[in-house]
Design an enzyme around this catalytic site. Structure first.
Site, PDB file in Angstrom:
ATOM      1  N   TYR A  89       0.841  -1.198   0.000  1.00  0.00           N
ATOM      2  CA  TYR A  89       0.000   0.000   0.000  1.00  0.00           C
ATOM      3  C   TYR A  89       0.876   1.249   0.000  1.00  0.00           C
ATOM      4  O   TYR A  89       0.589   2.220  -0.705  1.00  0.00           O
ATOM      5  CB  TYR A  89      -0.931   0.000   1.219  1.00  0.00           C
ATOM      6  CG  TYR A  89      -1.971  -1.093   1.166  1.00  0.00           C
ATOM      7  CD1 TYR A  89      -3.157  -0.935   0.467  1.00  0.00           C
ATOM      8  CD2 TYR A  89      -1.766  -2.303   1.831  1.00  0.00           C
ATOM      9  CE1 TYR A  89      -4.115  -1.939   0.416  1.00  0.00           C
ATOM     10  CE2 TYR A  89      -2.715  -3.316   1.790  1.00  0.00           C
ATOM     11  CZ  TYR A  89      -3.887  -3.127   1.080  1.00  0.00           C
ATOM     12  OH  TYR A  89      -4.826  -4.126   1.029  1.00  0.00           O
ATOM     13  N   ASN A 112     -12.785  -0.140  -5.296  1.00  0.00           N
ATOM     14  CA  ASN A 112     -12.388  -0.412  -6.671  1.00  0.00           C
ATOM     15  C   ASN A 112     -13.584  -0.973  -7.442  1.00  0.00           C
ATOM     16  O   ASN A 112     -14.088  -2.049  -7.105  1.00  0.00           O
ATOM     17  CB  ASN A 112     -11.224  -1.417  -6.670  1.00  0.00           C
ATOM     18  CG  ASN A 112     -10.755  -1.800  -8.057  1.00  0.00           C
ATOM     19  OD1 ASN A 112     -11.290  -1.369  -9.065  1.00  0.00           O
ATOM     20  ND2 ASN A 112      -9.734  -2.632  -8.097  1.00  0.00           N
ATOM     21  N   CYS A 120      -6.415  -4.917  -7.661  1.00  0.00           N
ATOM     22  CA  CYS A 120      -6.181  -4.548  -6.261  1.00  0.00           C
ATOM     23  C   CYS A 120      -5.697  -5.744  -5.441  1.00  0.00           C
ATOM     24  O   CYS A 120      -5.096  -5.558  -4.388  1.00  0.00           O
ATOM     25  CB  CYS A 120      -7.423  -3.912  -5.643  1.00  0.00           C
ATOM     26  SG  CYS A 120      -8.929  -4.846  -5.814  1.00  0.00           S
ATOM     27  N   HIS A 121      -5.910  -6.960  -5.941  1.00  0.00           N
ATOM     28  CA  HIS A 121      -5.392  -8.142  -5.234  1.00  0.00           C
ATOM     29  C   HIS A 121      -3.863  -8.166  -5.236  1.00  0.00           C
ATOM     30  O   HIS A 121      -3.261  -8.850  -4.413  1.00  0.00           O
ATOM     31  CB  HIS A 121      -5.964  -9.433  -5.834  1.00  0.00           C
ATOM     32  CG  HIS A 121      -5.598  -9.651  -7.271  1.00  0.00           C
ATOM     33  ND1 HIS A 121      -6.284  -9.034  -8.304  1.00  0.00           N
ATOM     34  CD2 HIS A 121      -4.623 -10.385  -7.850  1.00  0.00           C
ATOM     35  CE1 HIS A 121      -5.757  -9.403  -9.459  1.00  0.00           C
ATOM     36  NE2 HIS A 121      -4.743 -10.233  -9.205  1.00  0.00           N
ATOM     37  N   GLU A 146      -1.330 -16.241 -10.543  1.00  0.00           N
ATOM     38  CA  GLU A 146      -0.386 -15.381 -11.231  1.00  0.00           C
ATOM     39  C   GLU A 146       1.077 -15.693 -10.912  1.00  0.00           C
ATOM     40  O   GLU A 146       1.979 -15.113 -11.499  1.00  0.00           O
ATOM     41  CB  GLU A 146      -0.675 -13.914 -10.875  1.00  0.00           C
ATOM     42  CG  GLU A 146      -2.030 -13.453 -11.350  1.00  0.00           C
ATOM     43  CD  GLU A 146      -2.359 -12.042 -10.916  1.00  0.00           C
ATOM     44  OE1 GLU A 146      -1.540 -11.426 -10.195  1.00  0.00           O
ATOM     45  OE2 GLU A 146      -3.417 -11.540 -11.302  1.00  0.00           O
TER      46      GLU A 146
END
Length: 149
Positions: A89, A112, A120-121, A146
């Site tokens: 963040y 979001n 945002c993850h 990912e």
């Protein structure tokens, strides 16, 4: 227009609202939408993402109407985080031009309108995963898909 797909990987329905090439919102839910899927281009892009965690959403416009300049800056910053990578963040706050505004970045993440596509993850706390509107288990699954976990 709305379209959806069911992600076996997440065990959730992913519904997208879009107009032409502009994505306005995305929702993940366990409840099946009350309309028929159409197999739109954006849904095909999401299906590709769920196969290998590397979906390409660069060809879409993102509907960010009503967002403040700071919110837009944060969301544009996270849009650039590549799959398989994360930022804290605090790092996002600094990249968005507001060092020290990590808590404010968290507030932007919570509202979001287009999660997954505005990833945002991929934003994590300095001491762990942090929160996620879809729940921490979904965040873990996305980051694992990912290759970030």
């Amino acid at each position: 227009m709305k379209d959806y797909l069911y992600s076996d990987y997440l065990g959730l329905y992913v519904t997208v609202e879009f107009e032409g090439n502009t994505i306005k919102s995305l929702e993940m839910t366990s409840k099946k939408p009350g309309f028929k899927p159409t197999g739109s281009k954006v849904i095909r892009s999401l299906a590709a993402y769920f196969k290998n965690g590397k979906g390409d959403f660069s060809g879409y416009e993102l509907g960010l109407e009503g967002m403040t300049p700071f919110q837009r800056s944060v969301l544009q910053t996270i849009f650039k985080i590549p799959a398989g990578e994360t930022m804290t963040y605090a790092e996002v706050a600094e990249a968005a031009g507001k060092p020290g505004a990590a808590r404010a970045v968290g507030n932007v993440m919570a509202c979001n309108p287009i999660p997954l596509i505005l990833p945002c993850h991929r934003v994590v706390a300095s001491n762990g995963l942090g929160g996620f509107t879809g729940g921490l288990e979904v965040k873990r699954k996305l980051l694992k898909l990912e290759g970030a976990l």
